[in-house]
Scaffold this motif. Structure first.
Motif, PDB file in Angstrom:
ATOM      1  N   PHE A 175      62.353  69.226  87.500  1.00 48.92           N
ATOM      2  CA  PHE A 175      61.855  69.956  86.341  1.00 48.92           C
ATOM      3  C   PHE A 175      62.092  71.455  86.473  1.00 48.92           C
ATOM      4  N   THR A 176      62.087  71.984  87.705  1.00 43.37           N
ATOM      5  CA  THR A 176      62.324  73.405  87.903  1.00 43.37           C
ATOM      6  C   THR A 176      63.722  73.783  87.425  1.00 43.37           C
ATOM      7  N   GLY A 177      64.722  73.045  87.920  1.00 42.15           N
ATOM      8  CA  GLY A 177      66.096  73.307  87.500  1.00 42.15           C
ATOM      9  C   GLY A 177      66.308  73.048  86.030  1.00 42.15           C
ATOM     10  N   ALA A 178      65.578  72.072  85.473  1.00 41.85           N
ATOM     11  CA  ALA A 178      65.717  71.760  84.045  1.00 41.85           C
ATOM     12  C   ALA A 178      65.219  72.912  83.183  1.00 41.85           C
ATOM     13  N   LEU A 179      64.058  73.433  83.493  1.00 37.90           N
ATOM     14  CA  LEU A 179      63.505  74.533  82.703  1.00 37.90           C
ATOM     15  C   LEU A 179      64.410  75.757  82.753  1.00 37.90           C
ATOM     16  N   VAL A 180      64.856  76.108  83.947  1.00 36.91           N
ATOM     17  CA  VAL A 180      65.715  77.285  84.090  1.00 36.91           C
ATOM     18  C   VAL A 180      67.085  77.024  83.466  1.00 36.91           C
ATOM     19  N   GLY A 181      67.632  75.829  83.703  1.00 40.64           N
ATOM     20  CA  GLY A 181      68.949  75.509  83.164  1.00 40.64           C
ATOM     21  C   GLY A 181      68.979  75.506  81.647  1.00 40.64           C
ATOM     22  N   LEU A 182      67.960  74.937  81.013  1.00 40.14           N
ATOM     23  CA  LEU A 182      67.892  74.932  79.555  1.00 40.14           C
ATOM     24  C   LEU A 182      67.712  76.342  79.008  1.00 40.14           C
ATOM     25  N   ALA A 183      66.906  77.145  79.698  1.00 42.05           N
ATOM     26  CA  ALA A 183      66.727  78.533  79.275  1.00 42.05           C
ATOM     27  C   ALA A 183      68.056  79.282  79.298  1.00 42.05           C
ATOM     28  N   ARG A 184      68.817  79.111  80.355  1.00 39.42           N
ATOM     29  CA  ARG A 184      70.109  79.790  80.458  1.00 39.42           C
ATOM     30  C   ARG A 184      71.098  79.287  79.414  1.00 39.42           C
ATOM     31  N   ALA A 185      71.066  78.003  79.119  1.00 34.89           N
ATOM     32  CA  ALA A 185      72.044  77.410  78.202  1.00 34.89           C
ATOM     33  C   ALA A 185      71.807  77.823  76.757  1.00 34.89           C
ATOM     34  N   TYR A 186      70.549  77.964  76.359  1.00 32.62           N
ATOM     35  CA  TYR A 186      70.235  78.174  74.945  1.00 32.62           C
ATOM     36  C   TYR A 186      69.887  79.623  74.598  1.00 32.62           C
ATOM     37  N   THR A 187      69.702  80.465  75.609  1.00 31.97           N
ATOM     38  CA  THR A 187      69.342  81.862  75.363  1.00 31.97           C
ATOM     39  C   THR A 187      70.560  82.746  75.580  1.00 31.97           C
ATOM     40  N   ALA A 188      70.804  83.681  74.648  1.00 30.61           N
ATOM     41  CA  ALA A 188      71.966  84.555  74.769  1.00 30.61           C
ATOM     42  C   ALA A 188      71.909  85.326  76.086  1.00 30.61           C
ATOM     43  N   ARG A 189      70.769  85.941  76.340  1.00 32.93           N
ATOM     44  CA  ARG A 189      70.562  86.667  77.599  1.00 32.93           C
ATOM     45  C   ARG A 189      69.065  86.816  77.811  1.00 32.93           C
ATOM     46  N   ILE A 232      69.292  67.317  93.636  1.00 35.45           N
ATOM     47  CA  ILE A 232      68.810  67.149  92.257  1.00 35.45           C
ATOM     48  C   ILE A 232      69.890  67.436  91.211  1.00 35.45           C
ATOM     49  N   GLN A 233      71.092  67.792  91.643  1.00 35.86           N
ATOM     50  CA  GLN A 233      72.118  68.177  90.666  1.00 35.86           C
ATOM     51  C   GLN A 233      72.520  67.022  89.747  1.00 35.86           C
ATOM     52  N   PHE A 234      72.606  65.801  90.283  1.00 29.75           N
ATOM     53  CA  PHE A 234      72.994  64.665  89.448  1.00 29.75           C
ATOM     54  C   PHE A 234      71.947  64.397  88.375  1.00 29.75           C
ATOM     55  N   GLU A 235      70.680  64.408  88.759  1.00 31.10           N
ATOM     56  CA  GLU A 235      69.626  64.152  87.772  1.00 31.10           C
ATOM     57  C   GLU A 235      69.556  65.270  86.733  1.00 31.10           C
ATOM     58  N   GLN A 289      72.124  66.875  85.604  1.00 29.06           N
ATOM     59  CA  GLN A 289      73.199  66.589  84.663  1.00 29.06           C
ATOM     60  C   GLN A 289      72.783  65.466  83.710  1.00 29.06           C
ATOM     61  N   MET A 290      72.078  64.459  84.233  1.00 27.28           N
ATOM     62  CA  MET A 290      71.546  63.392  83.376  1.00 27.28           C
ATOM     63  C   MET A 290      70.581  63.962  82.344  1.00 27.28           C
ATOM     64  N   MET A 291      69.743  64.899  82.760  1.00 26.99           N
ATOM     65  CA  MET A 291      68.807  65.533  81.839  1.00 26.99           C
ATOM     66  C   MET A 291      69.556  66.245  80.724  1.00 26.99           C
ATOM     67  N   TRP A 292      70.595  66.979  81.097  1.00 30.15           N
ATOM     68  CA  TRP A 292      71.353  67.727  80.092  1.00 30.15           C
ATOM     69  C   TRP A 292      72.010  66.778  79.082  1.00 30.15           C
ATOM     70  N   GLU A 293      72.565  65.698  79.573  1.00 30.05           N
ATOM     71  CA  GLU A 293      73.247  64.750  78.692  1.00 30.05           C
ATOM     72  C   GLU A 293      72.266  63.872  77.916  1.00 30.05           C
ATOM     73  N   GLY A 294      71.014  63.841  78.362  1.00 27.36           N
ATOM     74  CA  GLY A 294      70.027  62.964  77.747  1.00 27.36           C
ATOM     75  C   GLY A 294      69.288  63.601  76.585  1.00 27.36           C
ATOM     76  N   ARG A 295      69.995  63.972  75.539  1.00 29.83           N
ATOM     77  CA  ARG A 295      69.343  64.504  74.349  1.00 29.83           C
ATOM     78  C   ARG A 295      68.451  63.422  73.737  1.00 29.83           C
ATOM     79  N   ARG A 296      67.268  63.801  73.332  1.00 28.81           N
ATOM     80  CA  ARG A 296      66.325  62.860  72.758  1.00 28.81           C
ATOM     81  C   ARG A 296      66.170  63.108  71.263  1.00 28.81           C
ATOM     82  N   GLU A 297      66.186  62.025  70.496  1.00 31.07           N
ATOM     83  CA  GLU A 297      65.909  62.075  69.071  1.00 31.07           C
ATOM     84  C   GLU A 297      64.589  61.356  68.827  1.00 31.07           C
TER      85      GLU A 297
END
Length: 278
Positions: A65-79, A249-252, A254-262
């Protein structure tokens, strides 16, 4: 033997060495450690709920969850120049954002947990503005605006509902700069009740931020990460890069990133403060 004198703990079917125990107004904090596959795993528990697992040799989190929160922040925020972290725990998320160069306000209600984070998890409060306060109240009273808000708050096995209502979302929306991003960690897929809660929170965010500005990711391991952006559609701005996270945790991630939820729009309901009761 007195619980506070035990030097080992049976946790998840294995023996862990107990490094520290602290009584706090918000539960018993424990720091435990074990060696596994040549990795030293140090874990922070709050009433047996895992706050983080850490590799003190590599100085990296082993909690996805730590990497997920930071990774999503970096991906969706301009800076990310400025960030508000509501919930500090072991301090991994505010620490990583500060290392990226962000000015971080880190808000934690429990001063005992930040003391433990500093002693056992390499958390350095001097790298940020650490405030011991109730998170929603801090956000409501603050006049600051942020590029990023990270919401990662739990008490026991659940998140306090008053952080997930329409009124709370409106507070967070108001604290974001134009095109700022809110990233939220939830226990959204562990059981039917929590899946219903995830659908309700998603519907609540859509009401406040707008339907095209909200999304969610999950790896399938239980946590759901909700993302909302102020004033624009939710679009990828930077390709996610998890190479700096712990190799385990890198593989999981990547799974989180690809796992978009609707979410089914027919499920869930808009959450409000009126549901909180007295």
């Amino acid at each position: 033997m007195n619980f506070f004198r035990k030097r080992s703990l049976l946790h998840e079917g294995r023996q862990w060495a107990v490094l520290d125990r602290v009584r706090s107004p918000y539960g018993i904090l424990m720091v435990i450690q074990r060696e596994e596959r040549s990795i030293q795993r140090r874990r922070l528990l709050n009433d047996e709920l895992i706050q983080n697992t850490y590799d003190p040799r590599l100085c990296k989190s082993l909690s996805t969850f730590t990497g997920a929160l930071v990774g999503l922040a970096r991906a969706y925020t301009a800076r990310v120049k400025s960030a508000l972290c509501l919930g500090v725990g072991a301090g991994m998320v505010p620490r990583q954002l500060a290392a990226d160069g962000a000015a971080v306000d880190a808000v934690e209600i429990n001063p005992h947990i930040t003391r433990v984070a500093k002693e056992w998890f390499d958390f350095d409060p001097a790298r940020m503005n650490l405030v011991h306060a109730e998170g929603r109240a801090f956000a409501e009273e603050s006049l600051a605006e942020y590029d990023l808000i990270v919401l990662d708050v739990f008490l026991g096995g659940a998140a306090p509902l008053h952080f997930f209502t329409r009124e709370a979302a409106e507070i967070f929306h108001g604290r974001l700069r134009p095109e700022g991003v809110l990233v939220v960690n939830t226990f959204g897929e562990f059981d039917p009740r929590q899946r219903e809660m995830s659908a309700s929170f998603h519907k609540t965010l859509r009401m406040v931020f707008g339907g095209a500005s909200v999304g969610a990711h999950a790896s399938g391991r239980g946590n759901v990460f909700h993302v909302a952006v102020r004033g624009r559609d939710l679009e990828l701005l930077h390709s996610p890069d998890f190479s700096g996270e712990h190799p385990d945790i890198q593989f999981e991630l990547q799974m989180m990133w690809e796992g978009r939820r609707e979410f089914d729009s027919a499920k869930g309901e808009v959450l409000s403060d009126a549901m909180l009761g007295g």
